[in-house]
Design an enzyme around this catalytic site. Structure first.
Site, PDB file in Angstrom:
ATOM      1  N   ARG A  81       0.813  -1.220   0.000  1.00  0.00           N
ATOM      2  CA  ARG A  81       0.000   0.000   0.000  1.00  0.00           C
ATOM      3  C   ARG A  81       0.846   1.269   0.000  1.00  0.00           C
ATOM      4  O   ARG A  81       0.378   2.333  -0.425  1.00  0.00           O
ATOM      5  CB  ARG A  81      -0.974  -0.021   1.175  1.00  0.00           C
ATOM      6  CG  ARG A  81      -2.143  -0.959   0.923  1.00  0.00           C
ATOM      7  CD  ARG A  81      -3.021  -1.072   2.132  1.00  0.00           C
ATOM      8  NE  ARG A  81      -2.697  -2.205   2.962  1.00  0.00           N
ATOM      9  CZ  ARG A  81      -2.997  -2.310   4.244  1.00  0.00           C
ATOM     10  NH1 ARG A  81      -3.613  -1.329   4.857  1.00  0.00           N
ATOM     11  NH2 ARG A  81      -2.680  -3.393   4.917  1.00  0.00           N
ATOM     12  N   GLU A 128       1.049  -5.679  13.235  1.00  0.00           N
ATOM     13  CA  GLU A 128      -0.085  -5.732  14.172  1.00  0.00           C
ATOM     14  C   GLU A 128      -0.694  -7.136  14.150  1.00  0.00           C
ATOM     15  O   GLU A 128      -1.184  -7.621  15.148  1.00  0.00           O
ATOM     16  CB  GLU A 128      -1.138  -4.688  13.758  1.00  0.00           C
ATOM     17  CG  GLU A 128      -2.251  -4.493  14.752  1.00  0.00           C
ATOM     18  CD  GLU A 128      -3.319  -3.518  14.265  1.00  0.00           C
ATOM     19  OE1 GLU A 128      -3.208  -2.987  13.150  1.00  0.00           O
ATOM     20  OE2 GLU A 128      -4.288  -3.314  15.022  1.00  0.00           O
TER      21      GLU A 128
HETATM   22  O1  LIG Z   1       2.771   0.006  11.648  1.00  0.00           O
HETATM   23  P1  LIG Z   1       2.668  -1.458  11.380  1.00  0.00           P
HETATM   24  O2  LIG Z   1       2.164  -2.234  12.576  1.00  0.00           O
HETATM   25  O3  LIG Z   1       3.940  -2.042  10.854  1.00  0.00           O
HETATM   26  O4  LIG Z   1       1.538  -1.685  10.290  1.00  0.00           O
HETATM   27  C1  LIG Z   1       1.343  -0.875   9.175  1.00  0.00           C
HETATM   28  C2  LIG Z   1       1.621  -1.600   7.897  1.00  0.00           C
HETATM   29  O5  LIG Z   1       0.690  -2.678   7.732  1.00  0.00           O
HETATM   30  C3  LIG Z   1       0.100  -2.601   6.445  1.00  0.00           C
HETATM   31  O6  LIG Z   1       0.817  -3.308   5.486  1.00  0.00           O
HETATM   32  P2  LIG Z   1       0.758  -4.899   5.332  1.00  0.00           P
HETATM   33  O7  LIG Z   1       2.022  -5.474   5.902  1.00  0.00           O
HETATM   34  O8  LIG Z   1      -0.541  -5.409   5.865  1.00  0.00           O
HETATM   35  O9  LIG Z   1       0.913  -5.136   3.782  1.00  0.00           O
HETATM   36  P3  LIG Z   1       0.150  -4.632   2.462  1.00  0.00           P
HETATM   37  O10 LIG Z   1       0.506  -3.163   2.306  1.00  0.00           O
HETATM   38  O11 LIG Z   1       0.797  -5.479   1.431  1.00  0.00           O
HETATM   39  O12 LIG Z   1      -1.331  -4.840   2.617  1.00  0.00           O
HETATM   40  C4  LIG Z   1       0.134  -1.124   6.111  1.00  0.00           C
HETATM   41  O13 LIG Z   1       0.053  -0.903   4.716  1.00  0.00           O
HETATM   42  C5  LIG Z   1       1.433  -0.677   6.695  1.00  0.00           C
HETATM   43  O14 LIG Z   1       2.527  -0.833   5.792  1.00  0.00           O
HETATM   44  N1  LIG Z   2      -5.911  -1.515  11.448  1.00  0.00           N
HETATM   45  C1  LIG Z   2      -5.338  -1.524  10.231  1.00  0.00           C
HETATM   46  N2  LIG Z   2      -6.052  -1.145   9.148  1.00  0.00           N
HETATM   47  C2  LIG Z   2      -5.479  -1.159   7.906  1.00  0.00           C
HETATM   48  N3  LIG Z   2      -4.225  -1.552   7.694  1.00  0.00           N
HETATM   49  C3  LIG Z   2      -3.482  -1.934   8.746  1.00  0.00           C
HETATM   50  N4  LIG Z   2      -2.207  -2.345   8.842  1.00  0.00           N
HETATM   51  C4  LIG Z   2      -1.944  -2.615  10.138  1.00  0.00           C
HETATM   52  N5  LIG Z   2      -3.011  -2.376  10.902  1.00  0.00           N
HETATM   53  C5  LIG Z   2      -3.997  -1.948  10.053  1.00  0.00           C
END
Ligand SMILES: O=P(O)(O)OC[C@H]1O[C@H](OP(=O)(O)OP(=O)(O)O)[C@H](O)[C@@H]1O
Ligand SMILES: Nc1ncnc2[nH]cnc12
Length: 181
Positions: free
Chosen positions: A64, A101
């Site tokens: 993302r 998370e």
């Molecule tokens: O602050 P944090 O606890 O590290 O979480 C935030 C991260 O989690 C999500 O990515 P995700 O790893 O779910 O991957 P994606 O972008 O491929 O959906 C979001 O896009 C952030 O990069």
């Molecule tokens: N609560 C949340 N919503 C969307 N993206 C996330 N990545 C980590 N935590 C998230």
């Protein structure tokens, strides 16, 4: 940012309870991407905030972070460097493990994507625990580039990410905050 702008962007974000696990309130940014005005506003606010600060690269984290990082780099007239999940980058990489998370993973950066003269702005969609951007920061610093700022569309202040990133010397900015729900 005005109250009207905050309302406009918040109304584009969908909240999905218990996704992908029970207890997680998932903040879905796809509603910003498919709303041309909201997407443009998001990128313009960030570009205006950071354009005069001398950044040479935006780094965004898969997946993302790419969606906002690449258009921001384009708007600022600088390059974009992807940090990716393992095995996706074809040249020599550095790798860093991190906690999420709702899980754990590894991130990689091309060793030659940045140099010691680069001044990097990190951009991601959302700040939760800060693990993703802490790992991203370690990768950037391992190369020797400078990184002092990380920007997010959304932050979840209850999860402590801002503190974690400030502790490693980053200034944190987010357009929207979701706390207490
Ligand atoms: O602050 P944090 O606890 O590290 O979480 C935030 C991260 O989690 C999500 O990515 P995700 O790893 O779910 O991957 P994606 O972008 O491929 O959906 C979001 O896009 C952030 O990069
Ligand atoms: N609560 C949340 N919503 C969307 N993206 C996330 N990545 C980590 N935590 C998230």
């Amino acid at each position: 940012m005005t109250e009207t702008e905050i309302k406009q962007l918040k109304s584009a974000i969908h909240t999905i309870p218990d996704y992908p696990k029970a207890g997680i309130m998932f903040r879905d940014i796809t509603g910003i991407l498919d709303d041309a005005e909201a997407f443009k506003l998001t990128i313009e606010i960030l570009a205006n905030k950071y354009k005069a600060a001398g950044y040479t690269k935006i780094v965004g984290t898969e997946a993302r972070g790419f969606l906002f990082g690449a258009p921001l780099a384009f708007a600022m007239g600088i390059g974009f460097v992807p940090v990716r999940k393992p095995g996706k980058l074809p040249r020599a990489t550095y790798a860093q493990d991190y906690q999420l998370e709702y899980g754990h993973d590894t991130l990689e950066i091309h060793q030659d994507a940045l140099t010691v003269t680069d001044k990097v702005l990190i951009l991601d969609d959302l700040l939760a625990t800060g693990g993703t951007i802490e790992a991203t920061t370690k990768l950037i610093r391992r190369i020797g580039a400078t990184v002092t700022d990380a920007a997010f569309v959304i932050s979840l202040p209850d999860l402590g990410g801002e503190r974690k990133l400030e502790d490693i010397g980053l200034s944190v900015f987010s357009l929207l905050q979701y706390a207490g729900d």
